[in-house]
Design a protein around this motif. Structure first.
Motif, mmCIF file in Angstrom:
data_model
loop_
_atom_site.group_PDB
_atom_site.id
_atom_site.type_symbol
_atom_site.label_atom_id
_atom_site.label_comp_id
_atom_site.label_asym_id
_atom_site.label_seq_id
_atom_site.Cartn_x
_atom_site.Cartn_y
_atom_site.Cartn_z
ATOM 1 N N ASP A 1 4.813 6.239 5.209
ATOM 2 C CA ASP A 1 4.114 7.346 5.963
ATOM 3 C C ASP A 1 3.111 8.099 5.432
ATOM 4 O OD1 ASP A 1 6.173 8.701 4.563
ATOM 5 O OD2 ASP A 1 6.771 9.741 6.151
ATOM 6 N N GLY A 2 3.612 8.544 3.931
ATOM 7 C CA GLY A 2 2.477 9.259 3.058
ATOM 8 C C GLY A 2 3.219 9.433 1.820
ATOM 9 N N GLY A 3 2.417 10.054 0.724
ATOM 10 C CA GLY A 3 2.912 10.225 -0.516
ATOM 11 C C GLY A 3 2.524 11.697 -0.963
ATOM 12 N N TYR B 1 0.901 -1.077 0.035
ATOM 13 C CA TYR B 1 0.183 -0.040 0.210
ATOM 14 C C TYR B 1 0.865 1.227 -0.036
ATOM 15 C CZ TYR B 1 -4.099 2.569 1.995
ATOM 16 O OH TYR B 1 -5.144 3.426 1.994
ATOM 17 N N LEU B 2 1.321 1.703 -1.259
ATOM 18 C CA LEU B 2 2.749 2.589 -1.331
ATOM 19 C C LEU B 2 2.072 3.698 -2.533
ATOM 20 C CD1 LEU B 2 5.584 0.290 -1.361
ATOM 21 C CD2 LEU B 2 5.163 2.214 0.272
ATOM 22 N N ARG C 1 8.502 8.691 3.479
ATOM 23 C CA ARG C 1 8.400 9.534 1.975
ATOM 24 C C ARG C 1 7.770 10.898 2.471
ATOM 25 N NH1 ARG C 1 9.944 12.447 -1.982
ATOM 26 N NH2 ARG C 1 8.213 12.853 -3.367
ATOM 27 N N GLY C 2 6.536 10.945 2.931
ATOM 28 C CA GLY C 2 5.950 12.222 3.245
ATOM 29 C C GLY C 2 6.265 13.024 4.306
ATOM 30 N N GLY C 3 7.160 12.419 5.349
ATOM 31 C CA GLY C 3 7.669 13.115 6.389
ATOM 32 C C GLY C 3 6.398 13.622 7.387
ATOM 33 N N ASN C 4 5.411 13.172 7.289
ATOM 34 C CA ASN C 4 4.331 13.208 8.360
ATOM 35 C C ASN C 4 4.514 12.500 9.441
ATOM 36 O OD1 ASN C 4 3.571 11.503 5.997
ATOM 37 N ND2 ASN C 4 1.895 11.204 6.951
#
Ligand code: 7RM
Length: 656
Positions: A189-191, A140-141, A228-231
């Protein structure tokens, strides 16, 4: 009842390949003769020449237990080895595999040697987490290189991936994880999407939690998380692992073990039109053979010089076959882009083509039509002269969009390949060969060499040239689905029961053979309308509407009608400048007249509704079922698979 679909639209434009293109093309017309003479021998040669086998197969096809096929069954191979190690061993380790572009504009160039190294480390990490052949891993990326690496590492171990599109909700993710019984989830984490970080890890946490009486998800043991998202993300100690802690620390030594050709490779869920998602199951040797062969032939791939770009997300079959497996098996260099086409500006895709010198470009009609709506002045600002082949997939491409694509993006020079296939077929089934076929805008043209297709009536009888009917595949093919995960009965019932006596695969699409025997897709059979006994296709009436200069997009449905049985109801998006200059009443009446002139009075829409958006799935397909609800004045059905769930309430309001 007759399944004859009436044909009314006539398209006479023709585009032959240039002599120069034909001369350098990797696929020649001889492939048809070879496959026609001995289909199994043809696929055997493809499998041997395109792939490396650890144990050579001695039998091409075992069809003794239809519809359960076995291809190359006694051969063994490793899918990831075929996509990675062997290119390095052949001296191509320095070739770029992925030209990755993040939505914010960050970039990474990853060579075959580097990707091989990363996949080996990840395979060691997965082994450490207890993943063995046959286990299921949910992925799930966002569209980042780690998504490709994750698929390949799972494949390397003989395990089975289930990629779930990053835009799906926690509930959809949960049902897919449950159905497959996944042991591990690989996420981020997010995209980046539309200029913002869109979080993923929180959806995984929700999916695995006890909600609304679902109970805590029980099969998942670990969650591997890419940063990836840094969130900010919540962390479950003992369960969650950072990719950047585990993967670089793992050994880059990993020998690929060979598995039988029929070892499962992946499950991919399709929502279908109704009911619970179907887990379409694909296996290894046959799948990889057909995706590699079609990727090479249909796109005329010259791996040493081409820069290929398929815009599909890896969450769809197109991303599996023509981003991950086909291009990598062929040693191609490809662009991978994280974001949306219009972020941060409407020319983003064309900018990427210019930046990387993309030579082969593969996208969907819905994207092409949305660029048509914005206008040719946007692509005109970029240098697109590197392009030499353009592809289309996902829906019928109407002739106007086809011609726009060729002329505005392809500078009236590039061949267009309109490729018909399905999640279930695994690989391209119908398409032009760009150096061979004289193409017709709107036609998907011919079965690929080694593929047998027919258009038949309800009894399974060939309809003959000039007629429409149901599209079937008449013989098993290497990349065919092997089943529906956990539901063999549904597999037989959905695809094989309709023409059980003939052994045909029923695709669920309507199609027409023209006078030359070329194939024109007419849309899903469920969407075909019956107006006063005439069976009309959605694709043809929509094509006629889009051919009107005022119309940007159109969807047509059949609504029940007291006098005609069903009546044609059209939903159209009008180009902005026309909306300003014309009254809605004027547009509606001129469009009704226009369709009448273009196709015939029988196809003239009873109603034309001007709307701002059309309901589409996340992969860009129009959901006509919902429009039919509106046209018949019903409560709108399940909208959860829509990309934008608000669209239907806006349309319902506009129609009232
Ligand atoms: C690859 C993909 C499959 C359905 C299929 C058709 C429609 C796909 C074309 C097309 C006309 C095309 N897989 N479809 N390609 N219709 N021309 N070139 O899209 O499983 O998501 O969808 O898509 O109806 O049955 S899919």
């Amino acid at each position: 009842m007759t399944s004859q679909i009436d044909h009314l639209l006539n398209e006479t434009r023709r585009f032959a390949p240039s002599a120069e293109f034909a001369e350098n093309a990797v696929a020649s017309g001889e492939l048809y003769a070879e496959a026609g003479a001995d289909r199994e021998a043809f696929w055997g040669r493809q499998a041997r020449e395109l792939l490396d086998w650890q144990t050579p197969f001695t039998q091409v096809l075992d069809w003794t237990n239809p519809p359960f096929a076995q291809w190359f069954a006694d051969g063994t191979l490793n899918v990831a080895y075929n996509c990675l190690d062997r290119h390095v061993a052949a001296g191509n380790g320095d070739r770029v595999a992925l030209l990755w572009e993040g939505e914010p504009g960050d970039e990474r160039r990853i060579t075959y040697a580097e990707l091989t190294d990363e996949v080996k480390r990840l395979a060691n990490v997965l082994t450490g987490l207890g993943i063995v052949a046959g286990d299921r891993v949910a992925i799930y990326l966002p569209m980042i290189p780690e998504a490709i690496a994750a698929m390949l590492a799972v494949a390397r171990l003989g395990a089975i991936h289930s990629v779930v599109f990053g835009g799906f909700s926690a509930d959809s993710l949960r049902s897919r994880i449950d159905d497959a019984g996944a042991k591990l989830v690989i996420t981020a984490d997010g995209g980046y999407r539309k200029g913002k970080v869109s979080a993923l890890k929180p959806a995984v946490d929700l999916a695995l939690a006890d909600r609304n009486g679902s109970g805590v998800q029980e099969t998942v043991e670990h969650v591997l998380v890419v940063r990836r998202g840094g969130n900010d993300v919540d962390w479950t100690e003992g369960r969650d692992i950072w990719w950047h802690d585990a993967v670089p620390a793992a050994s880059a030594e990993h020998e690929a073990e060979a598995f039988p050709a029929e070892n499962p490779l992946f499950i991919l869920y399709t929502s279908g039109t109704t009911g619970k998602p179907k887990g379409i199951l694909h296996t290894s040797g046959g799948y990889l053979t057909q995706v590699a062969a079609t990727h090479r032939n249909v796109f005329d791939l010259h791996p040493e010089s081409d820069v290929y770009w398929c815009t599909a997300d890896v969450g769809w079959i197109t991303g599996h076959s023509y981003v991950a497996y086909g291009p990598l098996a062929n040693g191609a260099t490809q662009v991978l882009y994280e974001g949306t086409p219009d972020s941060p500006h409407p020319g983003r895709w064309w900018e990427i083509i210019q930046k990387y010198g993309v030579t082969i470009f593969y996208t969907a009609p819905t994207a092409i039509r949305s660029f048509m709506k914005i206008g040719r002045q946007v692509p005109a600002q970029f240098d697109l002269t590197s392009l030499r082949v353009l592809g289309s997939v996902g829906e019928p491409i109407n002739p106007e969009a086809w011609v726009w694509y060729r002329s505005v993006i392809g500078a009236d020079r590039t061949p267009i390949v309109d490729t018909w296939w399905q999640t279930e077929t695994g690989a391209i089934m119908i398409s032009a060969l760009p150096g061979v076929t004289e193409t017709k805008p709107g036609s998907a043209q011919v079965p690929q060499p080694g593929i047998t297709i027919d258009v038949v009536d309800e009894s399974g009888t060939h309809v003959g040239n000039g007629n429409g009917g149901l599209l079937v595949v008449t013989e098993p093919w290497p990349s065919m689905l092997r089943g529906i995960w956990g539901d063999p009965e549904r597999f037989v019932e959905t695809y094989w029961e309709k023409f059980a006596d003939r052994g045909y695969y029923f695709a669920g699409d309507g199609a027409r053979l023209d006078e030359d025997g070329d194939i024109w897709l007419l849309g899903r059979v469920d969407d075909v309308m019956n107006v006063s006994g005439h069976r009309l296709s959605t694709a043809e009436i929509e094509s006629a509407l889009v051919a009107n200069e005022a119309v940007a997009e159109a969807a047509v449905v059949g609504a029940s009608d007291e006098t005609t049985g069903q009546a044609v109801v059209a939903f159209v998006i009008i180009k902005e400048n026309y909306l300003k200059q014309h009254s809605p009443e004027g547009l509606v009446s001129s469009l009704r007249g226009w369709v009448g002139e273009q196709i015939g009075p029988i196809a003239r829409p009873r109603d034309v509704y001007i709307v701002g958006e059309l309901p589409k799935t996340r992969s860009g397909k129009i959901m006509r079922r919902l429009l039919r609800d509106v046209a018949e004045g019903r409560e709108v059905g399940d909208t959860t698979t829509l990309a934008d769930t608000m669209v239907m309430s806006v349309i319902s309001a506009q129609v009232k």
